[in-house]
Design an enzyme around this catalytic site. Structure first.
Site, short mmCIF file in Angstrom:
data_model
loop_
_atom_site.label_atom_id
_atom_site.label_comp_id
_atom_site.label_asym_id
_atom_site.label_seq_id
_atom_site.Cartn_x
_atom_site.Cartn_y
_atom_site.Cartn_z
N HIS A 89 80.99 71.05 -17.12
CA HIS A 89 81.38 70.29 -18.47
C HIS A 89 80.64 70.91 -20.04
O HIS A 89 79.78 71.14 -19.67
CB HIS A 89 80.69 69.21 -18.65
N ARG B 34 83.73 65.84 -30.08
CA ARG B 34 85.13 67.06 -30.35
C ARG B 34 86.69 66.21 -30.68
O ARG B 34 87.00 66.70 -31.92
CB ARG B 34 84.62 67.65 -29.31
#
Ligand code: FAD
Length: 641
Positions: A260, A280
């Site tokens: 990740h 994000r």
């Protein structure tokens, strides 16, 4: 075996995350007596930690979304290596599974007009993740547990016993699957045989427990604890992967591990803890030490036409998705993780070796707290950082394994009769890289299917397979061995394994390093045979780790062997020495097997079945050209002519 506690069930589900619970609910609903066994406390699984949401093409926020778009995104994310049948079933069934959760009492965040809201996530063309703030997994597990309780209340009324048809065994670790015709679980068993049960121990008192059952569903989650920097918690030691291998089943796609892009990097005690992609998705941007939004420099060719090329366009996308392309911070995870890795390597990292993730200059403080409450809390508590006022420092962390038990897409059946798998422990669905949000939906879709598959298998049986005394003796001897010797410290062997995998089979790989890792794993395997955990069977974590080591070593060996063979870069497998993606390799799956005692691990190539005609037609030629071989392209042209 007088001292071994014994239970009889139709279906034993190992794991109480989303996949395990959904499988157990299904098996019970189909009238099977079902046990749920979990290593940690009931209610504590990775699924609980899932933040972002469950991907389902409900089309609530953008009505252009549908299963075909979701299918395409999933295949692209996995770089076309996915088991396309699984990707198809997943895309088609995920909306129903999310609805079903609401029918069982879940409450997802809403759109203004009262429908289930959906958020943007990397690799998903439209807003698609059904969510509950950044605590989606918690709501999912709460709902599934509530459903289990509702079924138990029904059973209480019907049979006078709430646990007549579904019972939870928590803090109970399975160490062996038992099979018929399996001479010695720890020694050279005969090939063949079918599942007859499972053997394990209670964490608290170390007493052994045996399940007589014709069907076992593995839902044990991931393998992250084989790496030093990981978002995974203590119980993710690849147990289900190893149990399947030792029982004679196969693992596929093991070379593909998802790092990740955004784990915490500071302070050291929390290194690896996840920073959700929702940061994000909701507008957070990545910057290097020079303040540059570097993701614009890393848009790969295959995605060039889908992502914004300027910051202005990327920013406009948040409010007008019809006329702008998405910002490159929302590229699939493998791309973002590699980009961060490159920036840090080039000396443009943050002081603690990550990059900056900033949402503070992008959204008002109140909005950040409303949308990302857990992240706000996590950084305040663990790092003394206020994310509404300053950027976070983040870097890649070992997060998810795409590889797992090779299963039949429709039923979750592994190659060993009676064995089923679902969720992170299974392989195929996500190909070489999983899109965020596609795991929670995967658990529901394939958990249900595996539960139904196990129930149907039990229905079709003529006789219940019997557990052989020999297999129990062997499983017991294997489990007690570390208690009976001194010698190697399990923590040291574990730590060396974690360092080896992190440094040599991590985010960027090359042949010499993988070979070195394999040598090191071989030595650690030898050392693990001498690992001792004196102190008795009552709550002895050293002993538990000694038993987990077998699993982590086996899984690590599969990862490394497959990584060495695959001479290309694709999704969660990046070879420095083979940087390109190869259409020929796309046609190949690497299939891992092991001897019953785990001493030998083999990897074989297998041809990936060609995509069904109606599915391949969902793509256009220009895109397929980037992935498939010339000869496949000829077939495609003939098909669409
Ligand atoms: P898990 O939920 O991992 O459960 C495994 C179960 O197996 C546990 O009950 C464990 O105790 C049990 N178990 C393991 N070994 C044994 C054994 N030997 N004996 C008995 N029991 C055993 N995915 C998304 O789609 N969206 C997200 O937003 C998202 N966020 C995430 C955030 C974090 C921090 C993490 C770590 C993962 C996230 N993921 C997300 C990934 C997703 O949560 C996991 O892949 C998924 O929950 C795995 O579910 P599972 O049911 O397969 O297994």
């Amino acid at each position: 075996h007088m001292e071994i506690e014994r239970h009889e069930y139709d279906v034993v589900v190992i794991g109480a995350g989303g996949a395990g619970l959904r499988a157990a609910i299904e098996a019970r609903q189909q009238g099977k007596r079902t046990a749920i066994v979990c290593k940690s406390l009931f209610g504590k699984a990775h699924t609980v930690m899932a933040e972002g949401g469950a991907a389902a093409a409900m089309g609530n926020v953008n009505s252009d979304d549908n299963w075909m778009v979701h299918f395409r995104d999933t295949m692209r994310g996995g770089k076309f290596l996915n088991n396309w049948r699984m990707a198809e079933l997943h895309a088609k069934e995920a909306p129903d599974r999310v609805w079903e959760l609401e029918a069982w009492g879940a409450l997802f965040d809403r759109t203004k007009d009262g429908r289930i809201s959906q958020r943007n996530f990397g690799g998903h063309e439209y807003p698609r993740l059904a969510h509950v703030g950044d605590r989606t997994g918690l709501e999912m597990i709460r709902t599934l547990q509530q459903r289990v309780v509702a079924l138990q209340q029904e059973d209480e009324k019907l049979h006078g016993d709430p646990e007549a048809y579904i019972k939870v065994f928590q803090e109970c670790t399975v160490t062996r699957l038992l099979k018929t015709g399996d001479k010695a679980a720890g020694g050279a068993g005969k090939a063949g045989g079918v599942i007859s049960g499972a053997f394990g121990y209670w964490r608290e008192n170390g007493k052994f427990i045996l399940f007589d059952a014709p069907a076992v569903v593995l839902a044990t989650g991931g393998i992250g604890k084989s790496y030093v920097v990981t978002s995974n918690s203590w119980e993710y030691t690849g147990d289900g992967h190893a149990l399947a291998l030792l029982a004679g089943a196969k693992l596929i796609n093991m070379e593909f591990i998802q790092f990740h892009p955004t784990g915490m990097v500071w302070p050291p005690s929390v290194r690896g803890i996840l920073v959700t992609e929702s940061v994000r998705g909701d507008g957070g941007v990545l910057r290097n030490s020079e303040g540059r939004r570097f993701m614009f420099d890393y848009i790969p060719d295959v995605f060039k036409d889908k992502y914004a090329t300027t910051e202005e366009e990327g920013d406009r996308w948040y409010t007008d998705q019809a006329n702008n392309r998405r910002p490159p911070e929302l590229l699939p995870r493998d791309e973002v993780a590699r980009a961060i890795n490159s920036e840090v390597k080039a000396g443009r990292g943050s002081p603690q070796g990550g990059v900056y993730l900033d949402v503070s200059t992008r959204l008002p403080a109140a909005e950040i707290i409303r949308r990302l409450p857990s992240m706000h809390h996590q950084f305040k508590e663990l790092a003394d950082v206020d994310i509404t006022a300053e950027p976070m420092q983040v870097g890649p962390t070992c997060h998810y394994i795409m590889g797992g038990v090779e299963v039949d897409a429709d039923t979750g059946a592994a190659s060993v009769p009676g064995l089923f798998a679902a969720g992170e422990v299974s392989g195929g669905m996500h190909g070489s890289n999983r899109l965020g949000g596609n795991s929670l939906s995967d658990l529901l879709v394939f958990g249900r299917r595996a539960g139904a598959g196990a129930a149907a298998y039990v229905d079709a049986l003529k006789a219940r397979p019997a557990v052989s005394e020999e297999s129990v003796t062997a499983a017991r001897a294997e489990a007690t061995a570390p208690l009976e010797r001194g010698g190697e410290n399990p923590y040291e062997v574990h730590h060396e394994l974690q360092r080896t995998m992190n440094d040599l089979v991590g985010i960027i790989r090359k042949a010499e390093e993988i070979t070195e890792a394999l040598e090191s794993v071989g030595k650690l395997k030898e050392r693990a045979k001498a690992v001792g955990a004196p102190g008795g069977r009552i709550y002895n974590p050293g002993w538990h780790l000694a038993l987990d080591l077998r699993n982590m070593l086996l899984v690590s060996e599969c990862v490394a062997r497959a990584a060495l063979l695959r001479e290309e870069s694709r999704g969660g497998h990046t070879r420095d020495d083979f940087p390109d993606m190869s259409p020929t390799w796309r046609r190949k799956l690497l299939v891992c097997g092991a001897s019953p005692d785990g001493s030998e691990v083999t990897v074989e190539e297998k041809t990936q079945p060609a995509m069904r005609d109606d599915l391949i037609r969902l793509f256009d030629r220009a895109e397929l050209k980037k992935y498939i071989t010339e000869e496949e392209l000829v077939d495609f042209d003939a098909l669409v002519k």
